[in-house]
Design a protein around this motif. Structure first.
Motif, PDB file in Angstrom:
ATOM      1  N   LEU A  61       0.819  -1.224   0.000  1.00 13.48           N
ATOM      2  CA  LEU A  61       0.000   0.000   0.000  1.00 13.48           C
ATOM      3  C   LEU A  61       0.850   1.269   0.000  1.00 13.48           C
ATOM      4  CD1 LEU A  61      -2.699  -1.063   2.634  1.00 13.48           C
ATOM      5  CD2 LEU A  61      -2.721  -1.391   0.153  1.00 13.48           C
TER       6      LEU A  61
ATOM      7  N   CYS B  60      -5.529  -0.376  -5.881  1.00 15.06           N
ATOM      8  CA  CYS B  60      -4.184  -0.098  -5.360  1.00 15.06           C
ATOM      9  C   CYS B  60      -3.304  -1.343  -5.358  1.00 15.06           C
ATOM     10  CB  CYS B  60      -4.263   0.492  -3.950  1.00 15.06           C
ATOM     11  SG  CYS B  60      -5.081  -0.582  -2.755  1.00 15.06           S
ATOM     12  N   GLU B  66      -1.506   4.904  -5.550  1.00 11.53           N
ATOM     13  CA  GLU B  66      -1.273   5.139  -4.128  1.00 11.53           C
ATOM     14  C   GLU B  66      -0.211   6.216  -3.974  1.00 11.53           C
ATOM     15  OE1 GLU B  66      -0.206   0.953  -3.712  1.00 11.53           O
ATOM     16  OE2 GLU B  66       1.877   1.472  -3.283  1.00 11.53           O
ATOM     17  N   ILE B 140      -4.990   5.374  -0.899  1.00  9.21           N
ATOM     18  CA  ILE B 140      -5.034   4.223  -1.805  1.00  9.21           C
ATOM     19  C   ILE B 140      -6.375   4.190  -2.540  1.00  9.21           C
ATOM     20  CG2 ILE B 140      -3.421   2.762  -0.488  1.00  9.21           C
ATOM     21  CD1 ILE B 140      -5.835   1.393   0.813  1.00  9.21           C
ATOM     22  N   TYR B 154     -11.565   6.069  -2.815  1.00 13.19           N
ATOM     23  CA  TYR B 154     -10.241   6.137  -2.191  1.00 13.19           C
ATOM     24  C   TYR B 154     -10.357   6.107  -0.682  1.00 13.19           C
ATOM     25  CZ  TYR B 154      -8.776   7.642  -6.820  1.00 13.19           C
ATOM     26  OH  TYR B 154      -8.550   7.704  -8.167  1.00 13.19           O
ATOM     27  N   THR B 195       4.966   8.243  -4.680  1.00  8.82           N
ATOM     28  CA  THR B 195       4.054   7.176  -5.064  1.00  8.82           C
ATOM     29  C   THR B 195       4.783   5.841  -5.051  1.00  8.82           C
ATOM     30  OG1 THR B 195       2.512   6.412  -6.774  1.00  8.82           O
ATOM     31  CG2 THR B 195       4.479   7.539  -7.546  1.00  8.82           C
TER      32      THR B 195
END
Lengths: 356, 356
Positions: A61, B60, B66, B140, B154, B195
């Motif tokens: 994640l 994700c 993410e 995420i 999200y 990210t």
């Protein structure tokens, strides 16, 4: 013979009614395995489809340590459900694993688990023309740890989704534009791996493509912004005169299984296929000279996707007469014929799974 | 005044005994918000820390949609828990969101929720010298959908982890090697965004660095493999003669908050700081000429990380006498003085949160 534990659901879901939108519905079960450092992959099992309880700190994640594959199971006229080159998918999964520092999986065990899963969930197989079961194997790092280092705990999963025909009314040429600002991948990066980050990086170009009325973006190389790489999430082919050209695999292009199969089929017909570096300026020149006859993308979802128009630098290039080219159509028919079992599989690509 | 729902845990966890390994322990609560298309961000809440039940098809886990941030809360001598430039973190989170097609968050609401969370979990604040609470905001995409397109759902979360002093026995210079094969980021890519994919791409170089006895890799640009970008997960600075040079932000380098703060502090001392493109060959030349006096990385975790040795192309370059340079030490003392409240914050960077 491996030991795959099976736990069947007590509450089968209702099958979807109405249109099978891509990747929205999932079957009753999933195939899982866990990896723990010191123990390796273990506890291969087919269990009811359901949520993963992931720790908020799970590494996938945060640091995108995740890889995936995409393939399909097809229903043949004699009622066999078959897979198309699944060995290639699990081989590529291990290539992605290597780049992203995920431990290698046992490809044979993966295939065995997948086949069992399809057999258990076979009544999810849609039966309308050109429908299929889309299969998504993937691996995620599950360690509850915020340090940037490879995980020590992973989850391998295969989930399955019934999907409609990609083209409901025959092949439908798409409009593509050449992306100049954003980069999908670069030499030394992760372009050849099927990993989440590549797709996250591509979203913004796709959104802009839609807004401009295009269906996908064509990616140029990340170094010189000059050479053709991929189109959207597909590999790309050009028919120039009587030759088919496609970008050579250079480390930043995904090694597509439909790409590879298309090359083999074309060559079996005596068509000259060249894998090489292709400058976008060359394509513009071929178009000007009237030599760019056809263009198409290849990928698991659409199989073959004809391109009807290409925009580069504000300049629109209609491809052929804007309809699906003859070679594109022939290739689509040949590939899908093998996949749905309506044509002989002279390449030995299909793998029977079970009877419906 | 916003409405943040609070649900306190009925089962507080035991606090960790022994060494606080980085990012392994998490406090009793977390701050969450959800986004649903059409509704926007909603249901801001502080709830007991616990697993996210994510659908196996959650985007994700497949497409890396993410983003995250990292910052710290510090305990000052008068018992105040304070944050260091948290507004900069939430601003950068929104920059990352923009690149990865995640909807913008309300930065003020994020900060408010974070402060409440820290207050609720303040008894997790470690009190030993140079310990802190590491704070991880992240977002995420949670849609159970395998199509490659931006999510419509999200989850925003903030989790908090008590962490030890990064250097237990004072600043400890690290050995760095210049990575030539792998690429972290490229112009037009996601290098400037925090990210997951950037970190997944970097793991392989880090593993190889460890294997060779180095602690991190120094990344060169993805186009020419010639210009210095970052070192591991930090920004990088060189002291050449009496000038401090650091790579200019070019779209593929993360805009570090410790980087920015270091530049401001150095300039306030009258030190000449230049942000520019720096070729690795220049650094080699400076070293040969005896002009490369110091080198250090900057980042939230270590604050300032002195570099004692740099390897490029098989050639080892000891930096200075291999110990922490005078300017590096002075900068570390100044920054950490502000952060832990032992020096006056003349820049107005700290934000009080609560009393312990």
């Amino acid at each position: 013979m491996s030991n795959i534990r099976i736990e069947l659901t007590a509450n089968p879901k209702q099958k979807p009614q109405g249109p099978l939108h891509f990747g929205r519905y999932f079957t009753d079960h999933m195939f899982l395995m866990n990896y723990d450092k010191g123990e390796g992959w273990h506890d291969a099992r087919i269990v009811p489809y359901g949520p993963f309880p992931l720790d908020p700190a799970a590494m996938c994640l945060h640091y995108g340590q995740e890889v995936f594959e995409g393939m399909k199971a097809y229903l043949t006229p004699d009622g066999t459900i078959q897979l198309f080159r699944p060995d290639e998918n699990f081989k590529r999964l291990n290539c992605s694993n290597e780049r992203i520092c995920i431990p290698q999986v046992d490809e044979e065990l993966c295939l065995e688990g997948l086949k069992k899963l399809i057999e258990i969930d076979k009544d999810w197989m849609p039966t309308e023309k050109e429908t299929s079961l889309y299969i998504r194997p993937f691996i995620i790092a599950t360690d509850a740890h915020l340090g940037v280092s490879p995980g020590e705990h992973y989850l391998f999963a295969v989930i399955v989704s019934p999907v409609a025909a990609y083209y409901e009314t025959g092949l439908d040429p798409v409009k593509i534009y050449v992306e100049k600002s954003y980069t999908r991948a670069v030499k030394g990066g992760t372009g050849m791996a099927k990993t989440g980050g590549n797709y996250a990086a591509s979203l913004i170009a796709q959104v802009e493509a839609y807004e401009e009325g295009f269906s996908q973006a064509l990616w140029l190389d990340g170094v010189e912004k000059k050479y053709v790489e991929e189109v959207g999430t597909m590999n790309v082919f050009f028919v120039v005169d009587d030759e088919v050209i496609t970008p050579a695999l250079n480390g930043s292009i995904l090694s597509g299984i439909t790409r590879k199969s298309s090359i083999d089929i074309l060559k079996s017909w005596g068509v000259k296929v060249t894998e090489r570096r292709i400058a976008i300026d060359e394509i513009v020149e071929f178009h000007k000279q009237g030599r760019l006859k056809e263009m198409f993308g290849t990928g698991t979802a659409a199989v073959i996707s004809p391109v009807g128009m290409l925009r580069y630098d504000g300049h629109d290039m209609p491809i052929g007469d804007g309809t699906t080219g003859a070679l594109t159509q022939k290739l689509y028919d040949a590939l899908t014929g093998i996949q749905w079992g309506t044509a002989e599989d002279t390449f030995g690509w299909t793998v029977p799974c079970c009877k419906l």
